[in-house]
Design a protein around this motif. Structure first.
Motif, PDB file in Angstrom:
ATOM      1  N   UNK A  47       4.744   0.208  -2.803  1.00 37.00           N
ATOM      2  CA  UNK A  47       3.814   1.107  -2.115  1.00 37.00           C
ATOM      3  C   UNK A  47       2.372   0.855  -2.532  1.00 37.00           C
ATOM      4  N   UNK A  48       1.451   1.053  -1.607  1.00 37.60           N
ATOM      5  CA  UNK A  48       0.044   0.853  -1.926  1.00 37.60           C
ATOM      6  C   UNK A  48      -0.412   1.796  -3.032  1.00 37.60           C
ATOM      7  N   UNK A  49       0.275   2.939  -3.170  1.00 39.81           N
ATOM      8  CA  UNK A  49      -0.062   3.881  -4.234  1.00 39.81           C
ATOM      9  C   UNK A  49       0.125   3.257  -5.621  1.00 39.81           C
ATOM     10  N   UNK A  50       0.913   2.204  -5.691  1.00 43.55           N
ATOM     11  CA  UNK A  50       1.145   1.496  -6.945  1.00 43.55           C
ATOM     12  C   UNK A  50       0.366   0.179  -6.983  1.00 43.55           C
ATOM     13  N   UNK A 107      11.833   2.195   3.228  1.00 41.43           N
ATOM     14  CA  UNK A 107      10.583   1.438   3.173  1.00 41.43           C
ATOM     15  C   UNK A 107       9.602   2.011   2.164  1.00 41.43           C
ATOM     16  N   UNK A 108       8.709   1.144   1.684  1.00 43.69           N
ATOM     17  CA  UNK A 108       7.596   1.575   0.844  1.00 43.69           C
ATOM     18  C   UNK A 108       6.450   2.117   1.682  1.00 43.69           C
ATOM     19  N   UNK A 132      10.805   7.058   3.919  1.00 45.63           N
ATOM     20  CA  UNK A 132       9.528   6.446   3.579  1.00 45.63           C
ATOM     21  C   UNK A 132       9.079   6.823   2.184  1.00 45.63           C
ATOM     22  N   UNK A 133       7.944   6.273   1.775  1.00 44.06           N
ATOM     23  CA  UNK A 133       7.455   6.482   0.413  1.00 44.06           C
ATOM     24  C   UNK A 133       7.085   7.934   0.141  1.00 44.06           C
ATOM     25  N   UNK A 134       6.775   8.688   1.192  1.00 41.20           N
ATOM     26  CA  UNK A 134       6.410  10.092   1.034  1.00 41.20           C
ATOM     27  C   UNK A 134       7.620  11.006   0.873  1.00 41.20           C
ATOM     28  N   UNK A 139       9.183   5.369  -6.519  1.00 46.49           N
ATOM     29  CA  UNK A 139       9.147   4.259  -5.577  1.00 46.49           C
ATOM     30  C   UNK A 139      10.079   3.126  -6.005  1.00 46.49           C
ATOM     31  N   UNK A 140      10.288   2.175  -5.078  1.00 45.78           N
ATOM     32  CA  UNK A 140      11.015   0.950  -5.422  1.00 45.78           C
ATOM     33  C   UNK A 140      10.395   0.335  -6.679  1.00 45.78           C
ATOM     34  N   UNK A 141      11.220  -0.170  -7.588  1.00 43.42           N
ATOM     35  CA  UNK A 141      12.659  -0.457  -7.482  1.00 43.42           C
ATOM     36  C   UNK A 141      13.578   0.697  -7.890  1.00 43.42           C
ATOM     37  N   UNK A 142      13.026   1.906  -8.068  1.00 43.98           N
ATOM     38  CA  UNK A 142      13.884   3.064  -8.314  1.00 43.98           C
ATOM     39  C   UNK A 142      14.819   3.249  -7.117  1.00 43.98           C
TER      40      UNK A 142
END
Length: 211
Positions: A47-50, A107-108, A132-134, A139-142
């Motif tokens: 995710x862009x958050x990461x 998806x991320x 989705x990420x929200x 997030x992935x890879x969790x």
């Protein structure tokens, strides 16, 4: 396999050019050092958050990051009509549905642009649900994305497979204790994906029919 969990970027659709360009334009617009294309590609699936903080060559506070996210989404939206479904993916998904498989997207991406992108490539009615990420705490890879769907639809993990083009997808599948399938047609770093020891290596979308 009965339950198919698909990544979006690089697995269902070819989004690399759009994502790289939008990222670089966002950094440039915010007067930040523009990350190289291969660096951006290496973070696809995160995710862009990461990833955005990691790609910046200077510390960014939360306000600056939120501003960068907004600019990226704006740039992505200007070019997302260039997203293309991978060749053979449409008929393969239909064949899976015809045999009774249950199809999901993990998806991320935030769920809002994810739904928009699925509609753009004609897959808005194809999947039973998405995550989705929200919609996850981690997030992935969790494994949260897959576990979210398993819990919501009372799915048996033993009948599930995570399909993705990036190491994070394979790691998430392992962490969720489902089978994993490497989508080599979209992998930007095939050697790294293979090193994660996916259950299956798929060279083309039609190979999904053999799972």
């Amino acid at each position: 396999m009965q339950n198919f969990f698909f990544d979006f970027d690089g697995t269902l659709a070819d989004t690399r050019e759009v994502a790289v360009t939008a990222t670089q334009k966002a950094y440039a617009a915010k007067h930040l050092t523009v990350p190289a294309a291969d660096v951006v590609a290496s973070y696809m699936g995160v995710p862009i958050e990461v990833s955005f903080a990691k790609m910046a060559d200077q510390p960014l506070d939360q306000a600056a990051l939120e501003d960068l996210f907004t600019e990226f989404r704006r740039q992505y939206g200007l070019a997302d009509d260039r997203i293309k479904l991978f060749a053979g993916m449409g008929p393969t998904l239909q064949a899976l549905k015809d045999r009774g498989a249950r199809l999901f997207v993990v998806s991320s991406k935030h769920s809002t642009p994810l739904k928009r992108n699925l509609k753009q490539i004609g897959l808005d009615q194809t999947f039973e649900a998405l995550c989705g990420s929200d919609m996850v705490a981690h997030y992935k890879p969790a494994p949260d994305g897959i576990l979210n769907l398993i819990d919501r639809f009372d799915l048996d993990p033993r009948d599930g497979v995570m399909i993705g083009d990036a190491i994070y997808d394979i790691q998430m599948g392992h962490n969720a204790h489902v089978a994993t399938a490497a989508a080599m047609w979209g992998a930007s770093d095939p050697a790294a994906v293979k090193a994660e020891h996916p259950t299956y290596l798929l060279e083309s979308p039609k190979d999904l029919l053999s799972l």
